[in-house]
Design an enzyme around this catalytic site. Structure first.
Site: not given
Length: 755
Positions: A94, A164
């Site tokens: 992430h 993302e």
């Protein structure tokens, strides 16, 4: 091939017990698209709480995992610890961990490899910053992040790549659909050339052409849920037909064919559509009745020839799908090559079915073709049944009917009737490339009636031990239930089974007629039997005879499970005989063993028996080879050592022996201290002095010696034992409206429709 859809929700460092329970409740009630896999990632402190309350079909992911198996790494979580806690996914790479915690690409790659090697799926995040996007380095950055993983990981089948764009996280900026699809295309191209894999790529925030905003990872989970139904159809590269969200499926008759084909197709196009299925009903009787006589009239010949000439593409996905069953041996033996099996499975392809129905609609003699189309439906269902069971990985309950005979002039019939049985057998003994039915917990075996001279007024023949071989070693198997059966007179009937080899905990056999030697084997098969129910009566035997039952044989087998048995319910007083009959049977068995040559093995000593024998920890195979640990004297023996037994239901003769014999123990001392409930069948006060004395003493001393025993039934009012008196049945059933000679028990099969 249509892509697999995947929606995830990352809680980050947010939430508390109350809010997480609320979100989980919302998820449990949500009507999510069954073709979409849903995973949520709560903070590590709440992983177990989330998993405990979340319904099956939705998975839980950790937000991080360490790359070492164990050691002095304070604050980290290992892959093994996640797996031990039933956490099946982890979120890695992430942007916040890459930026804030300075995790570089190499470290993310090592953690990914550790997770995959440990059996945990990985949601692998990648993305670029605003500065990198403006410098036109988006593709370079993203593929560099993925390339680091490719150096450590070869198998990408359990990796979901989540693109993302960092610049769209919490900044108010939103990626357009075109921007997202551009990166998706680049990643798919890279995956296709680098890893030969293809995945559905999630996006943090994108604008769909319709103007709606889809938030997958870093926005409120409720917003994502509202769009679960919408996302797949709008983001897909092609249209995917919606599969109903079935929880129970059935393979029983021709009306099931279209639904089964739809699910079979979904197994290779939309696997998550099968994730919600937790119950299956497989009934071969109706299928087999349409395949008894393989005869076609002249009206069917054009249809037969048309089907013979139909060609299925060599690259049809079913060629890969059926290989999970490893049918090579069966196909060679029965001359059913892979392409013919695939052809059977495509009998209900929409285009094939529509063409067939159009031809039938124009055929004035179409009713004469019914036998042929029925046979083809049977072929389809027989081959589809094992594939469905093996692909539905969340099945917990299975209702399975057993074919007692395979009479048929058609040489292919035995194969058709038992292809599912052979697949279940190989799966149970780890003979397939991958294990299946790993979550199966409860099995109900249905006897079949109506084939030839079988009828519902008699017990159905069943090879109980042979059927048990299909499931007994599965890791989560808990219970087996059967009703209305007897043994098949020694023909194709297993009589022996290595003890303590099964994970079963509960066995129920009701309204049946089995000998004590076979019941003893059933009792000893589980490693730790907790509940056992067996009662007789309710139907006739075909020849008017009945099996004999030895209390001593039963008692010795039960003693083998004394450390785990909690509930025991046995009603066999109407069959009890002297133990000499079981002893004679045992002596016959020993004689036959001595007659065999040293290298000659009995028919039941096959590969499956040897595999069970290797894992058996239960002592000798035969119950009569167990040492006598107590005096039995035609009773079940003392149960004093059954330290976990809380509920006991027995006939008075099984408990205390026949009136004319001496009971070798005091009843009050023969019952375990743990006993909470006792039911005695067949006792009438004042009829038998021996029973009155033992039960009277029990009542007088109960509070002192059995303080946990608060519920005693069958003392004031007689609870009758099962009636096993045989009423000679007539050869044909009565005509409608005519009264039957006797009341027969009827099997309640329960709700078996699609749900």
């Amino acid at each position: 091939m249509p892509r697999q859809f995947f929606v995830g929700g990352n809680f980050k460092m947010n939430g508390n017990i109350e809010t997480i329970k609320s979100i989980v409740a919302h998820l449990n009630d949500a009507k999510a698209d069954p073709n979409t896999e849903v995973v949520i990632a709560p903070p590590s402190l709440y992983l177990l709480l989330t998993r405990e309350h979340l319904r099956s079909g939705i998975e839980v992911a950790a937000q991080n995992v360490f790359d070492r198996p164990n050691g002095a790494f304070t604050g980290e979580i290992s892959v093994a610890q996640l797996k031990d806690s039933n956490i099946t996914w982890t979120l890695l790479g992430h942007s916040e961990r890459r930026v804030v915690l300075q995790e570089d690409d190499a470290f993310v790659a090592k953690k990914t490899a550790a997770a995959i090697d440990g059996g945990i799926g990985v949601i692998l995040c990648c993305g670029e910053s605003l500065e990198q996007r403006e410098a036109d380095k988006t593709i370079e950055v993203v593929t560099s992040q993925l390339s680091a993983v490719a150096k450590e990981v070869k198998d990408w089948s359990k990796i979901v790549v989540a693109y993302e764009p960092i610049w769209a996280i919490g900044t108010g900026k939103v990626a357009t659909a075109a921007q997202a699809q551009e990166v998706h295309a680049a990643i798919r191209k890279w995956l296709g050339t680098t890893t030969l894999a293809l995945f559905w790529l999630g996006t943090t925030a994108i604008n769909l052409e319709s103007g709606s905003r889809v938030c997958l990872w870093d926005n409120p989970i409720s917003a994502a849920l509202d769009l679960l139904d919408q996302c797949p159809m709008e983001l897909a590269s092609g249209h995917i037909p919606q599969i109903p969200s079935w929880s129970r499926i059935r393979v029983a008759d021709h009306s099931d064919c279209e639904k089964i084909h739809q699910l079979l197709e979904a197994s290779y196009t939309q696997p998550p559509a099968l994730n919600g299925i937790n119950e299956a009903v497989i009934k071969l009787k109706l299928i087999r009745e349409t395949t008894f006589f393989n005869t076609y009239n002249t009206h069917a010949k054009p249809y037969v020839e048309h089907e013979r000439l139909r060609v299925v593409a060599a690259d049809h996905p079913l060629h890969d799908t059926i290989r999970i069953l490893e049918l090579d041996g069966d196909e060679a033996e029965h001359k059913l090559p892979e392409d013919k099996v695939v052809k059977h499975l495509t009998w209900h392809d929409p285009s094939v079915r529509e063409e067939r129905q159009a031809r039938l609609a124009e055929d004035a003699e179409r009713w004469h073709v019914h036998t042929y189309t029925g046979l083809q439906d049977g072929e389809f269902l027989h081959h589809a049944a094992p594939l469905l069971l093996m692909h539905c990985s969340n099945i917990e309950n299975l209702t399975y009917s057993v074919c007692p005979y395979t009479y048929n002039a058609d040489r292919q019939a035995p194969y058709r009737a038992h292809i599912l049985e052979q697949c279940l057998l190989r799966n149970n003994y780890d003979k397939l490339p991958e294990p299946h039915l790993q979550r199966l917990r409860h099995v109900r075996l249905l006897p079949e009636t109506g084939l030839w001279y079988d009828d519902g007024r008699t017990y159905s023949h069943m090879d109980v031990l042979g059927q048990l071989r299909l499931f007994h070693r599965l890791p989560n198997i808990e219970s087996l239930a059967i009703d209305g059966i007897t043994t098949n007179g020694g023909a194709d009937h297993l009589e022996h089974f290595p003890p303590h080899t099964s994970n079963l905990k509960s066995i129920h056999v009701g309204h049946s007629m089995l000998p004590s030697t076979l019941v003893a084997v059933l009792i000893r098969i589980p490693k730790h039997l907790e509940e056992f129910t067996f009662f007789v009566g309710g139907r006739d035997t075909r020849d008017g005879g009945r099996n004999l039952f030895s209390a001593r044989t039963l008692g010795k087998a039960l003693w083998d499970q004394r450390a785990s048995l909690r509930r025991l319910d046995i009603d066999v007083d109407g069959l009890l005989q002297d133990d000499k009959y079981d002893r004679q049977e045992y002596e016959r068995y020993l004689k036959e063993s001595r007659r065999r040559a040293p290298d000659e093995q009995p028919y039941w000593y096959d590969e499956c028996f040897r595999l069970d024998e290797q894992t058996s920890t239960g002592g000798p195979w035969h119950v009569h080879d167990l040492a006598d640990t107590r005096e039995y004297s035609n009773t079940i023996g003392s149960l004093h050592d059954f330290e976990k037994l809380t509920h006991l239901s027995l006939g008075v003769k099984l408990l205390l022996g026949p009136p004319e014999s001496k009971t070798p123990f005091r009843l009050v001392e023969a019952l375990p201290k743990s006993l909470e409930s006792l039911l005695i069948r067949g006792y009438t006060r004042g009829h038998t002095a021996k029973f009155d004395e033992a039960i009277g003493e029990l009542v007088a001393l109960c509070s002192e010696q059995l303080p946990a025993l608060k519920d005693i039934r069958g003392l004031e009012e007689c609870i009758p034992s099962a009636d096993v008196e045989v009423t000679r049945r007539r050869m044909v059933a009565p005509v409608p409206g005519e009264k039957e000679e006797a009341d027969y028990w009827e099997l309640d099969e329960g709700d078996q429709d699609w749900a």
